[in-house]
Design an enzyme around this catalytic site. Structure first.
Site, short mmCIF file in Angstrom:
data_model
loop_
_atom_site.label_atom_id
_atom_site.label_comp_id
_atom_site.label_asym_id
_atom_site.label_seq_id
_atom_site.Cartn_x
_atom_site.Cartn_y
_atom_site.Cartn_z
N GLU A 66 0.81 -1.22 0.00
CA GLU A 66 0.00 0.00 0.00
C GLU A 66 0.84 1.27 0.00
OE1 GLU A 66 -4.10 -1.65 2.05
OE2 GLU A 66 -2.41 -1.28 3.37
N ASP A 96 -11.76 -6.70 -2.89
CA ASP A 96 -12.56 -7.94 -2.82
C ASP A 96 -13.94 -7.56 -2.30
OD1 ASP A 96 -10.67 -7.84 -0.17
OD2 ASP A 96 -12.70 -8.47 0.32
N1 ADE Z 1 -9.21 -5.38 3.51
C1 ADE Z 1 -9.44 -5.72 2.24
N2 ADE Z 1 -10.37 -6.68 2.16
C2 ADE Z 1 -10.73 -6.98 3.41
C3 ADE Z 1 -11.63 -7.90 3.98
N3 ADE Z 1 -12.36 -8.73 3.22
N4 ADE Z 1 -11.74 -7.95 5.32
C4 ADE Z 1 -11.00 -7.12 6.10
N5 ADE Z 1 -10.14 -6.24 5.62
C5 ADE Z 1 -9.99 -6.16 4.28
#
Ligand code: ADE
Length: 228
Positions: free
Chosen positions: A12, A196
């Protein structure tokens, strides 16, 4: 005025560091802080490591040791809102802790006495973000981001977080950074690009899209820095 930029993971902050005009590394408290200059702006950049405790520690050090006067977070998140697709950007208007639970004592989820469920982010920084989005011709969602010390990979948990906190996205650091900045009177801003959708596929999607989504977030943050 020194500006702090935090990510949680090396992926990041790498796309930030690659654009700096100069960078100096400072090792402190088991971490590396990068004092950098970018288009005439003084920055201190660090990745905290994942989770609420490490991000609170890093935010505190950036403010108390390095003297940063404003703080920006750049990184990735899991989408809750169906309007958010992988690669989309969201800024937090407020942050809450979805795993904070003393409901046994009659308190709402996310609340501890003398705290608040949702901590708002700085309005001026949010306005700058909307200006940048307009100039770049991209859409920028604004909403509540929920934070917890868990990677959410379950539709059931994701829907619970969405329903309970009216959250649009979730991640693992924003609310702890918010608590620190709020307590120390530092204007702060949390930007996330979706990696996601926090469902059963989240682990696989995260591994695939971490790098590309982190880059989208970092490039947006650098455009904001020019306007601060
Ligand atoms: N950061 C990116 N995706 C995530 C997720 N599914 N749960 C927690 N933090 C995240």
């Amino acid at each position: 005025m020194k500006i702090a930029i935090i990510g949680a993971m090396r992926e990041e902050i790498d796309p930030l560091l690659s654009h700096m005009d100069s960078v100096e590394e400072i090792h402190y408290a088991n971490n590396v802080y990068y004092e950098a200059s970018y288009k005439g702006k003084e920055l201190v950049i660090a990745y905290s490591k994942i989770g609420k405790v490490f991000s609170a520690l890093t935010a505190t050090i950036l403010i108390e040791k390095f003297g940063c006067k404003t703080l920006l977070f750049s990184g990735v998140a899991g989408a809750i809102s169906g309007e958010l697709k992988i690669g989309d950007l969201i800024i937090a208007d407020g942050l809450c802790q979805h795993d904070l639970d003393i409901t046994a004592f009659g308190h709402p989820y996310g609340f501890v006495p003398e705290g608040e469920v949702c901590i708002p982010t700085d309005m001026c920084l949010r306005n700058i973000a909307h200006e940048v989005a307009k100039a770049k011709g991209i859409s920028l969602k604004e909403g509540i981001i929920a934070t917890g010390d868990q990677f959410v990979a379950s539709s059931e948990r994701k829907n619970w977080v969405g329903d309970t906190f009216k959250a649009a996205a979730l991640e693992m650091e924003g609310a702890s950074v918010a608590v620190v900045c709020d307590a120390l009177g530092i204007p702060f801003f949390i930007l996330r690009a979706i990696s996601d959708t926090a469902n059963d596929e989240a682990g696989v999607d995260f591994d695939i899209f971490l790098e590309s989504s982190a880059k989208i977030s970092a490039e947006f943050i650098l455009d904001m820095v020019e306007r601060i």
